[in-house]
Design a protein around this motif. Structure first.
Motif, PDB file in Angstrom:
ATOM      1  N   THR A 100      37.134  20.645  45.706  1.00 48.62           N
ATOM      2  CA  THR A 100      36.848  21.992  45.201  1.00 48.62           C
ATOM      3  C   THR A 100      37.155  23.038  46.261  1.00 48.62           C
ATOM      4  OG1 THR A 100      35.123  21.121  43.754  1.00 48.62           O
ATOM      5  CG2 THR A 100      35.054  23.481  44.233  1.00 48.62           C
ATOM      6  N   LYS A 101      36.754  22.761  47.497  1.00 50.94           N
ATOM      7  CA  LYS A 101      37.031  23.713  48.574  1.00 50.94           C
ATOM      8  C   LYS A 101      38.536  23.887  48.761  1.00 50.94           C
ATOM      9  CE  LYS A 101      37.158  24.935  53.258  1.00 50.94           C
ATOM     10  NZ  LYS A 101      36.951  24.711  54.630  1.00 50.94           N
ATOM     11  N   LEU A 102      39.263  22.779  48.771  1.00 54.59           N
ATOM     12  CA  LEU A 102      40.710  22.858  48.970  1.00 54.59           C
ATOM     13  C   LEU A 102      41.398  23.612  47.832  1.00 54.59           C
ATOM     14  CD1 LEU A 102      41.411  19.298  50.406  1.00 54.59           C
ATOM     15  CD2 LEU A 102      41.352  21.478  51.654  1.00 54.59           C
ATOM     16  N   ILE A 103      40.942  23.406  46.609  1.00 54.11           N
ATOM     17  CA  ILE A 103      41.497  24.142  45.464  1.00 54.11           C
ATOM     18  C   ILE A 103      41.225  25.634  45.626  1.00 54.11           C
ATOM     19  CG2 ILE A 103      41.236  24.541  42.979  1.00 54.11           C
ATOM     20  CD1 ILE A 103      40.788  21.440  42.752  1.00 54.11           C
ATOM     21  N   ALA A 104      40.011  25.993  46.033  1.00 58.90           N
ATOM     22  CA  ALA A 104      39.678  27.407  46.247  1.00 58.90           C
ATOM     23  C   ALA A 104      40.564  28.018  47.327  1.00 58.90           C
ATOM     24  CB  ALA A 104      38.199  27.560  46.601  1.00 58.90           C
ATOM     25  N   VAL A 105      40.826  27.272  48.394  1.00 56.44           N
ATOM     26  CA  VAL A 105      41.663  27.772  49.493  1.00 56.44           C
ATOM     27  C   VAL A 105      43.112  27.950  49.026  1.00 56.44           C
ATOM     28  CG1 VAL A 105      42.624  27.199  51.774  1.00 56.44           C
ATOM     29  CG2 VAL A 105      40.187  26.874  51.319  1.00 56.44           C
ATOM     30  N   VAL A 106      43.605  27.027  48.231  1.00 55.33           N
ATOM     31  CA  VAL A 106      44.979  27.144  47.710  1.00 55.33           C
ATOM     32  C   VAL A 106      45.083  28.367  46.782  1.00 55.33           C
ATOM     33  CG1 VAL A 106      46.689  26.040  46.198  1.00 55.33           C
ATOM     34  CG2 VAL A 106      45.591  24.729  48.021  1.00 55.33           C
ATOM     35  N   ILE A 107      44.090  28.569  45.925  1.00 57.45           N
ATOM     36  CA  ILE A 107      44.104  29.746  45.038  1.00 57.45           C
ATOM     37  C   ILE A 107      44.023  31.024  45.862  1.00 57.45           C
ATOM     38  CG2 ILE A 107      42.849  30.987  43.231  1.00 57.45           C
ATOM     39  CD1 ILE A 107      42.018  28.198  42.135  1.00 57.45           C
ATOM     40  N   LEU A 108      43.163  31.046  46.883  1.00 56.64           N
ATOM     41  CA  LEU A 108      43.049  32.217  47.757  1.00 56.64           C
ATOM     42  C   LEU A 108      44.375  32.486  48.473  1.00 56.64           C
ATOM     43  CD1 LEU A 108      41.215  34.422  48.911  1.00 56.64           C
ATOM     44  CD2 LEU A 108      40.564  32.819  50.703  1.00 56.64           C
ATOM     45  N   SER A 109      45.043  31.436  48.896  1.00 58.63           N
ATOM     46  CA  SER A 109      46.354  31.595  49.544  1.00 58.63           C
ATOM     47  C   SER A 109      47.379  32.150  48.557  1.00 58.63           C
ATOM     48  CB  SER A 109      46.835  30.260  50.111  1.00 58.63           C
ATOM     49  OG  SER A 109      45.944  29.803  51.104  1.00 58.63           O
ATOM     50  N   GLY A 110      47.307  31.704  47.299  1.00 61.37           N
ATOM     51  CA  GLY A 110      48.187  32.250  46.265  1.00 61.37           C
ATOM     52  C   GLY A 110      47.918  33.729  46.027  1.00 61.37           C
ATOM     53  N   TRP A 111      46.635  34.108  45.998  1.00 61.16           N
ATOM     54  CA  TRP A 111      46.269  35.526  45.837  1.00 61.16           C
ATOM     55  C   TRP A 111      46.795  36.332  47.018  1.00 61.16           C
ATOM     56  CZ3 TRP A 111      45.255  38.770  42.231  1.00 61.16           C
ATOM     57  CH2 TRP A 111      44.648  39.989  42.501  1.00 61.16           C
ATOM     58  N   HIS A 112      46.711  35.755  48.210  1.00 59.06           N
ATOM     59  CA  HIS A 112      47.262  36.392  49.410  1.00 59.06           C
ATOM     60  C   HIS A 112      48.762  36.651  49.213  1.00 59.06           C
ATOM     61  CE1 HIS A 112      47.642  36.298  54.070  1.00 59.06           C
ATOM     62  NE2 HIS A 112      48.774  36.730  53.574  1.00 59.06           N
ATOM     63  N   GLY A 113      49.471  35.643  48.728  1.00 59.04           N
ATOM     64  CA  GLY A 113      50.906  35.808  48.468  1.00 59.04           C
ATOM     65  C   GLY A 113      51.179  36.884  47.432  1.00 59.04           C
ATOM     66  N   PHE A 114      50.355  36.928  46.382  1.00 56.77           N
ATOM     67  CA  PHE A 114      50.502  37.971  45.357  1.00 56.77           C
ATOM     68  C   PHE A 114      50.306  39.354  45.975  1.00 56.77           C
ATOM     69  CE2 PHE A 114      48.358  40.840  42.381  1.00 56.77           C
ATOM     70  CZ  PHE A 114      49.353  40.971  41.424  1.00 56.77           C
ATOM     71  N   LEU A 115      49.283  39.511  46.805  1.00 56.79           N
ATOM     72  CA  LEU A 115      49.030  40.806  47.453  1.00 56.79           C
ATOM     73  C   LEU A 115      50.180  41.208  48.371  1.00 56.79           C
ATOM     74  CD1 LEU A 115      45.231  40.588  48.365  1.00 56.79           C
ATOM     75  CD2 LEU A 115      46.290  41.851  46.471  1.00 56.79           C
ATOM     76  N   ALA A 116      50.740  40.235  49.089  1.00 61.31           N
ATOM     77  CA  ALA A 116      51.876  40.521  49.974  1.00 61.31           C
ATOM     78  C   ALA A 116      53.089  40.960  49.158  1.00 61.31           C
ATOM     79  CB  ALA A 116      52.208  39.295  50.825  1.00 61.31           C
ATOM     80  N   GLY A 117      53.340  40.285  48.044  1.00 54.84           N
ATOM     81  CA  GLY A 117      54.455  40.678  47.175  1.00 54.84           C
ATOM     82  C   GLY A 117      54.230  42.055  46.572  1.00 54.84           C
ATOM     83  N   GLU A 118      52.985  42.330  46.225  1.00 53.09           N
ATOM     84  CA  GLU A 118      52.660  43.633  45.630  1.00 53.09           C
ATOM     85  C   GLU A 118      52.857  44.762  46.641  1.00 53.09           C
ATOM     86  OE1 GLU A 118      51.872  45.840  42.251  1.00 53.09           O
ATOM     87  OE2 GLU A 118      52.257  43.702  42.447  1.00 53.09           O
ATOM     88  N   LEU A 119      52.626  44.487  47.918  1.00 51.49           N
ATOM     89  CA  LEU A 119      52.875  45.490  48.960  1.00 51.49           C
ATOM     90  C   LEU A 119      54.330  45.952  48.896  1.00 51.49           C
ATOM     91  CD1 LEU A 119      51.693  46.810  51.720  1.00 51.49           C
ATOM     92  CD2 LEU A 119      53.095  45.053  52.789  1.00 51.49           C
TER      93      LEU A 119
END
Length: 159
Positions: A100-119
């Protein structure tokens, strides 16, 4: 590896995650402020957007990206220590709390990528996201952090 060294690595991991989370919670707010400058009169609009975009870029490049990298490095280091140094093997990754922790970290990393792309889209003027969108999604990193932290601290199991 000694437990003392492991505890230092764990402490550095926690500090990196705190910095990562701080940036991930603040960046969408800067995006909301940026979007809301559109209807304002010149030259104040251009001046404010320029300042907001400078903050966005610096926050991502100087704080968020390095903090995420450090969190991942120290996290992987701890996984390797658990698997090899503490003799637990790789099976602990499949424990419900760790998975569960690893899944949360992967999703958070994906959100990070989305935010970087949105920049990039915001700076190019091609973003279609509203201030309301950024305010509504602002808490996504915190919700993921709740899942990750409680999974690790409770170490819950199925059944």
């Amino acid at each position: 590896m000694s437990y003392e060294v492991f505890n230092v690595v764990r402490g550095l991991h926690i500090l990196a995650v705190i910095a990562w989370m701080a940036g991930m919670l603040f960046l969408p707010r800067l995006y909301a402020y940026d979007v809301e400058q559109t209807g304002k009169a010149e030259p104040l609009r251009s001046e404010m957007q320029g300042l907001l975009r400078l903050w966005q870029r610096r926050l991502l490049k100087i704080i968020i990206n390095p903090a995420m990298t450090a969190a991942w490095i120290f996290g992987v280091w701890m996984i390797l220590v658990h698997a090899h140094g503490f003799g637990q093997g790789w099976g602990f990754i499949l424990l419900p709390w760790m998975a569960t922790k690893l899944i949360a970290v992967v999703i958070l990393s994906g959100w990070h990528g989305f935010l970087a792309g949105e920049l990039k889209r915001i700076h190019a003027g091609t973003s279609t996201r509203s201030g309301r969108f950024w305010r509504m999604t602002n808490e996504i990193p915190f919700l993921l952090a709740i899942v990750a932290v409680l999974s690790v601290t409770v170490e819950w199991t199925l059944g």
